[in-house]
Design a protein around this motif. Structure first.
Motif, short mmCIF file in Angstrom:
data_model
loop_
_atom_site.label_atom_id
_atom_site.label_comp_id
_atom_site.label_asym_id
_atom_site.label_seq_id
_atom_site.Cartn_x
_atom_site.Cartn_y
_atom_site.Cartn_z
N GLN A 1 -19.59 -19.80 -95.05
CA GLN A 1 -20.56 -20.56 -94.28
C GLN A 1 -21.90 -20.63 -95.00
O GLN A 1 -22.57 -21.67 -95.00
CB GLN A 1 -20.74 -19.93 -92.89
CG GLN A 1 -21.67 -20.70 -91.97
CD GLN A 1 -21.74 -20.09 -90.59
OE1 GLN A 1 -21.29 -18.98 -90.36
NE2 GLN A 1 -22.30 -20.83 -89.65
N GLU B 1 -20.87 -24.84 -93.47
CA GLU B 1 -19.85 -25.15 -92.47
C GLU B 1 -19.31 -23.86 -91.83
O GLU B 1 -18.97 -22.92 -92.54
CB GLU B 1 -18.69 -25.91 -93.12
CG GLU B 1 -19.06 -27.25 -93.72
CD GLU B 1 -19.38 -28.30 -92.66
OE1 GLU B 1 -19.01 -28.09 -91.47
OE2 GLU B 1 -20.00 -29.32 -93.01
N ASN B 2 -19.23 -23.87 -90.50
CA ASN B 2 -18.69 -22.73 -89.77
C ASN B 2 -17.19 -22.89 -89.64
O ASN B 2 -16.71 -23.78 -88.95
CB ASN B 2 -19.33 -22.64 -88.39
CG ASN B 2 -18.84 -21.46 -87.59
OD1 ASN B 2 -17.91 -20.75 -87.99
ND2 ASN B 2 -19.45 -21.22 -86.44
N PHE C 1 -15.10 -20.42 -88.60
CA PHE C 1 -14.55 -19.36 -87.76
C PHE C 1 -13.64 -19.92 -86.67
O PHE C 1 -12.76 -19.23 -86.18
CB PHE C 1 -15.66 -18.53 -87.11
CG PHE C 1 -16.26 -17.52 -88.06
CD1 PHE C 1 -15.73 -16.25 -88.16
CD2 PHE C 1 -17.36 -17.84 -88.83
CE1 PHE C 1 -16.27 -15.31 -89.01
CE2 PHE C 1 -17.92 -16.91 -89.69
CZ PHE C 1 -17.37 -15.66 -89.79
#
Length: 386
Positions: free
Chosen positions: A377, A382-383, A385
């Motif tokens: 990230q 960009e996440n 998860f």
């Protein structure tokens, strides 16, 4: 007192005070832990008798200022964790749970009254704390916690369970994180409170000289005075986790260094084909590769310590240390075991014990996957998860 793996003379980067601290903790490990750790590990015993000695050394909450704590620097704390984990990861974990998790939660988020009441006793080892965040169904995703706390007049009623909680069966207080109507909150729960129970998780193949437990809360009632007033979101426990993750970056290198030194000694003494193992090219390559990874990992840990002391340490930087140093430490310990051959599986030799312990260290306070995604990230924005 330079270490064999110190290929870059890292001792020169430390002050005389830092080196003196290192030597005091190393002497404690040599005197109290090394002669006994095989027995403690085999019998799955945490030696509570050494807690007062750890307190006397100033190891409990050592990076906290005031309230009977040592007030040492982040770098000094890291140095101490490296030396303790050279003895055993489980014993370093005790100091981490007590200081970086339980005591840090009170120091960072507690009221002045809570700090005055608990921190001096915890620094002296007279009160032991545990840190209840992970749950049976919420490990890498603490936001999915099911433990709840509801208001009842001036009190709170806590219901739920926590799992893989260090020290739960010997703790006097538990720092418990629970979901409320107002968000995640933290509570100081005396373990003698009605409805609280703890059980040891066993048998284990790793971290045998430490205590991991499951906690249960059956309508546990605590007063508003036991709530941590500064903890108003999930960010609060993560701040404590980052303290522990930082210490792990140092500690893992202590286990790796100890395994390397065991392999190097053995290679110099063990003879095959009329010459010591150390005289063979393949053995030398193994030792060189291990030493290179140790010195690189120590450089990362030292950089993190200096940044932390300067107030410039960022979250992703901690993930660099936790991810890299745990990952390479396990490989070093496994490789060190191969140098010892069949003798490497005997408990009298440290490398395989360290490798087994590091399987736990690599998992707790964020798995490889979690820290990879934190760094991903940071690099991409960009996440990933969810």
């Amino acid at each position: 007192m330079s270490d064999l793996s110190d290929l870059l003379n890292l001792d020169a980067e430390f002050s005389a005070e830092e080196l003196a601290l290192r030597d005091r903790v190393r002497e404690f490990v040599d005197r109290r832990i090394r002669p006994n750790i095989a027995e403690w590990y085999e019998q799955a015993v945490f030696p509570v008798e050494i807690v007062p000695e750890m307190a006397e050394l100033g190891l409990l909450g050592m990076h906290i200022s005031g309230y009977g704590c040592a007030g040492r620097s982040a770098t000094e704390y890291g140095i101490a964790m490296q030396e303790l984990e050279a003895g055993d990861s489980g014993l370093r974990t005790f100091v981490s749970v007590q200081g970086s998790l339980a005591m840090s939660a009170i120091a960072k988020h507690g009221s002045e009254e809570q700090k005055q009441r608990y921190l001096p006793e915890m620094a002296a080892g007279r009160v032991i704390g545990c840190f209840g965040l992970t749950e049976p169904e919420a490990g890498s995703d603490p936001a999915g916690m099911a433990t709840v706390a509801r208001r009842d007049g001036d009190d709170w009623i806590i219901t739920g369970s926590k799992r893989w909680i260090g020290l739960g069966t010997i703790a006097n207080i538990a720092i418990v994180w629970a979901r409320t109507d107002e968000g995640v909150r933290g509570f100081i729960v005396p373990t003698e409170t009605e409805g609280f129970s703890a059980q040891v998780l066993e048998p284990k193949l790793s971290m045998r000289a430490s205590i991991q437990t499951e906690l249960h809360f059956d309508e546990v009632r605590v007063s508003e005075a036991q709530r941590l007033p500064g903890a108003t979101s999930l960010r609060a426990p993560f701040e404590c986790l980052n303290e522990a993750r930082y210490g792990i970056a140092w500690g893992a290198m202590g286990a790796a260094r100890d395994a390397f030194e065991a392999a190097a000694r053995y290679a110099g003494e063990r003879k095959q084909f009329d010459k010591p193992l150390a005289a063979f090219q393949l053995t030398q390559k193994k030792l060189v590769d291990m030493a290179l990874e140790i010195v690189k990992g120590q450089l990362i840990a030292l950089r993190l310590g200096r940044l932390k002391d300067a107030g410039k340490l960022e979250r992703h930087m901690i993930s660099v240390g936790k991810l890299n140093n745990c990952r390479v430490a396990i490989e070093i310990c496994r490789e060190a075991r191969t140098v010892l051959g069949g003798n490497g599986i005997l408990l009298e030799n440290a490398p395989l014990r360290h490798a087994n312990n590091l399987e736990s260290v690599r998992t707790y306070e964020g798995t490889d996957e979690v820290h990879t995604l934190i760094l991903g990230q940071h690099l991409t924005g960009e996440n990933a998860f969810a």
